[in-house]
Design a protein around this motif. Structure first.
Motif, PDB file in Angstrom:
ATOM      1  N   ASP A  38      79.621  54.863  18.925  1.00 32.22           N
ATOM      2  CA  ASP A  38      79.456  53.411  18.796  1.00 32.22           C
ATOM      3  C   ASP A  38      80.032  52.685  20.004  1.00 32.22           C
ATOM      4  O   ASP A  38      79.435  51.734  20.525  1.00 32.22           O
ATOM      5  CB  ASP A  38      80.136  52.923  17.514  1.00 32.22           C
ATOM      6  N   ILE A  39      81.196  53.146  20.468  1.00 31.64           N
ATOM      7  CA  ILE A  39      81.828  52.530  21.636  1.00 31.64           C
ATOM      8  C   ILE A  39      80.961  52.718  22.869  1.00 31.64           C
ATOM      9  O   ILE A  39      80.739  51.786  23.653  1.00 31.64           O
ATOM     10  CB  ILE A  39      83.224  53.147  21.870  1.00 31.64           C
ATOM     11  N   ARG A  41      77.979  50.392  22.973  1.00 34.17           N
ATOM     12  CA  ARG A  41      78.322  48.997  23.246  1.00 34.17           C
ATOM     13  C   ARG A  41      78.625  48.759  24.721  1.00 34.17           C
ATOM     14  O   ARG A  41      78.482  47.643  25.224  1.00 34.17           O
ATOM     15  CB  ARG A  41      79.522  48.585  22.389  1.00 34.17           C
ATOM     16  N   ASN A  70      90.352  53.836  15.111  1.00 33.21           N
ATOM     17  CA  ASN A  70      89.151  54.160  14.343  1.00 33.21           C
ATOM     18  C   ASN A  70      87.943  54.176  15.274  1.00 33.21           C
ATOM     19  O   ASN A  70      88.060  53.920  16.476  1.00 33.21           O
ATOM     20  CB  ASN A  70      88.951  53.160  13.197  1.00 33.21           C
ATOM     21  N   ASP A  71      86.766  54.467  14.706  1.00 33.66           N
ATOM     22  CA  ASP A  71      85.572  54.594  15.543  1.00 33.66           C
ATOM     23  C   ASP A  71      85.047  53.253  16.037  1.00 33.66           C
ATOM     24  O   ASP A  71      84.067  53.209  16.785  1.00 33.66           O
ATOM     25  CB  ASP A  71      84.472  55.363  14.806  1.00 33.66           C
ATOM     26  N   LYS A  72      85.674  52.154  15.643  1.00 37.51           N
ATOM     27  CA  LYS A  72      85.309  50.835  16.154  1.00 37.51           C
ATOM     28  C   LYS A  72      86.079  50.484  17.427  1.00 37.51           C
ATOM     29  O   LYS A  72      85.869  49.425  18.008  1.00 37.51           O
ATOM     30  CB  LYS A  72      85.566  49.758  15.097  1.00 37.51           C
ATOM     31  N   HIS A 115      89.459  50.130  17.650  1.00 42.53           N
ATOM     32  CA  HIS A 115      90.717  49.414  17.451  1.00 42.53           C
ATOM     33  C   HIS A 115      91.868  50.231  18.040  1.00 42.53           C
ATOM     34  O   HIS A 115      91.831  51.466  18.061  1.00 42.53           O
ATOM     35  CB  HIS A 115      90.976  49.188  15.962  1.00 42.53           C
TER      36      HIS A 115
END
Length: 585
Positions: A205-206, A209, A292-294, A296
């Motif tokens: 995901d990173i 983006r 986390n996978d977002k 953070h």
């Protein structure tokens, strides 16, 4: 064979070998007829490859070799009809009389593009930038450099099948003419294909983006380099490689393969140091770059010194751009008790920041909301507690040429915070600040100017917490004075000394400092400075002045700065030593 006979033969052999080497070492050429230093240097460079002694120059064979060598050296500059005469002066020097004749000139240039590059305007413009035109002297370096430059341009812009279908130099020596042929086969232009990850699936995901290109967009090496830069700048990974896999292209779409490795789950750092303002100090820092996978992340820091103890924790949530657009939640506790002030304070703070910055821009925006609850004691008054909720905005500009040893840099930051009674705050308050630092270096001369101003507007200054008020003095303010020495004073009773005056904090702040440094050795600078400033409630008193010499040691961990400072003011005339580690910006 007798041993003596063998030794004689070996000695004779060594003598025969060493004599030519000695002659070669002593052989020097004087070159006449050449006015161009570049040409002469190239001739000498080629002559060094000749394994020849001075005695051998009487042999026509070696004379021909020297002449050929000179001709080879001047041909890249267009001189294809040169002649060289060799003679020996009375003092034994070997003189080369070189006649260059007229250089070959370009009479015709034929260029053609075959393939998709023919319709690409930028490709055509690059191809048509061939530097040699009709009437120019034939320079081989220009010809060969262009071919290499064109090849690199093609690869960097997705023409992975590019090759020179035909390149030719036709030389007509008798006519001093040269014809050039360049036919480029560009092949198709490839596009960005799917992005694939080798392992570390949680980073997908990173990675998506941060991707600066879209599927099917024409490939450029600059876009891929930007992708690598963004991934490395996140702070999440210890190693990142993004590369095109041309061998796996689907049609003209090239997959981009990402190989990355995460940093350790937890990072710990211990720092021990000292400064004039705080004395010995200890700093413990913990960081978890990947929560986390977002994307953070979290960190915490414990700071301990004699007058100040604090603990802070940050939690970062990336928004649009992971590196330049994020929310930051902060929580902290701080206890202050400086001997030179009559203030003790305990502060609990909570804040949230939205920080934005355009890619490659030096400007940064910081939108914030800060909750502050501080218990403090000023003068001999009873302890009191003030609560503030202050939305704020800060604008920062930062450009510097190095992380540690800065020779050219500019820093500017201005901010404002506002609190309203009844809306989370006990008082009405507006606090505005601005700070600037400029560093310039000319040769061995280094100049720095720094300034800081601030103001507080409130309906009840006595309720303004000590940590919000202004103080001047110390290593980063007006040298020659202790940390927070300069501010309006309040009276406090000391059981031993009786009533004494100590700093109580001010409504306004204004300081300016200048420093000149001269590099006296590779890692040392001698310095001199002048600081002027005050923290005041009414600007009725004269500003404090600090002046003195100093020295900078450019250590591997950053500059270490020492200053011997005299301070002059209405309340104190004294001297002190200041010691700092780290860059100014």
């Amino acid at each position: 064979m007798p041993i003596v006979t063998q030794l004689k033969k070996r000695c004779l052999f060594m003598l025969l070998v060493l004599l030519p080497m000695q002659a070669l070492a002593e052989l020097e050429f004087t070159i006449e007829g050449i006015d161009d230093d570049t040409l002469e240097d190239n001739i000498r460079l080629h002559l060094k490859s000749l394994d020849i002694g001075q005695d051998a120059l009487s042999d026509p064979f070696w004379q021909e070799e020297v002449s050929k060598t000179v001709s080879t050296a001047v041909e890249p500059f267009g001189y294809y009809n040169s002649t060289t005469l060799i003679r020996t002066a009375d003092d034994g020097d070997v003189i080369l009389d070189v006649s260059l004749d007229s250089p070959l000139k370009v009479t015709n240039v034929t260029r053609e593009i075959i393939g998709a590059g023919r319709a690409d305007k930028k490709f055509r413009n690059t191809f048509n930038s061939f530097p040699l035109e009709k009437g120019d002297v034939l320079l081989h370096q220009e010809y060969e450099s262009f071919k290499s430059r064109m090849f690199n341009y093609a690869l960097n812009h997705g023409y992975f099948d590019f090759h020179w279908q035909a390149t030719r130099l036709d030389l007509v020596r008798e006519e001093r003419a040269a014809n050039i042929l360049l036919i480029a086969q560009s092949g198709p232009r490839y596009e960005f294909g799917e992005v694939t990850l080798n392992g570390e699936d949680k980073a997908e995901d990173i990675v998506r983006r941060l991707q600066p290109f879209t599927l099917g967009e024409p490939y450029t090496a600059d876009q891929l380099a930007e992708f690598n830069r963004r991934l490395n700048a996140t702070g999440y990974f210890s190693r990142v490689i993004a590369r095109p896999v041309v061998s796996q292209a689907q049609g003209t779409r090239v997959p981009i393969e990402i190989t990355l490795a995460h940093k350790p789950r937890d990072n710990f750092n211990v720092g021990v140091g000292a400064a004039t303002d705080t004395g010995p100090r200890l700093r413990l820092k913990w960081e978890r770059p990947w929560v986390n996978d977002k994307g953070h992340s979290a960190n915490a820091e414990l700071f301990i010194s004699a007058p100040e103890q604090s603990i802070t924790a940050d939690y970062l949530v990336p928004m649009g751009d992971l590196k330049n657009d994020y929310l930051k939640y902060e929580a902290g506790y701080q206890f202050l008790d400086y001997d030179n002030t009559n203030t003790e304070s305990e502060t609990l703070s909570l804040s949230v920041h939205r920080i934005t910055q355009e890619i490659e821009s030096p400007w940064q925006n910081d939108y914030s909301a800060t909750f502050l609850r501080e218990k403090y004691k000023v003068d001999d008054d009873p302890s009191q507690t003030t609560q503030l909720l202050m939305p704020g905005y800060a604008l920062q500009y930062l450009v510097k040429d190095d992380t540690l040893n800065i020779t050219h840099g500019t820093y500017f930051r201005t901010g404002i915070q506002v609190g309203r009674e009844g809306i989370g705050s006990d008082i009405d308050i507006v606090k505005a600040t601005a700070e600037a630092r400029i560093i310039r270096t000319v040769g061995k001369h280094r100049f720095m100017v720094r300034s800081e101003i601030g103001a507080i507007e409130t309906d009840s200054f006595v309720e303004v917490p000590a940590s919000v008020r202004f103080y001047a003095g110390g290593d980063q303010s007006v040298r020659g004075f202790g940390y927070r020495d300069i501010s309006p004073e309040g009276e406090i009773f000391n059981p031993v000394l009786g009533a004494v005056q100590k700093s109580a904090g001010a409504k306004y702040l204004a300081t300016i400092g200048t420093e000149y440094a001269y590099q006296v050795a590779e890692n040392w600078r001698a310095a001199a400075f002048l600081d002027v400033g005050t923290a005041t409630n009414d600007f009725e008193e004269d500003p404090a002045i600090g002046i003195g010499p100093g020295a900078h040691w450019l250590s591997p961990i950053g500059p270490v700065r020492f200053y011997f400072a005299w301070g002059f003011s209405d309340f104190e005339n004294d001297w002190r030593i200041h010691f700092m580690i780290g860059p100014e910006l």
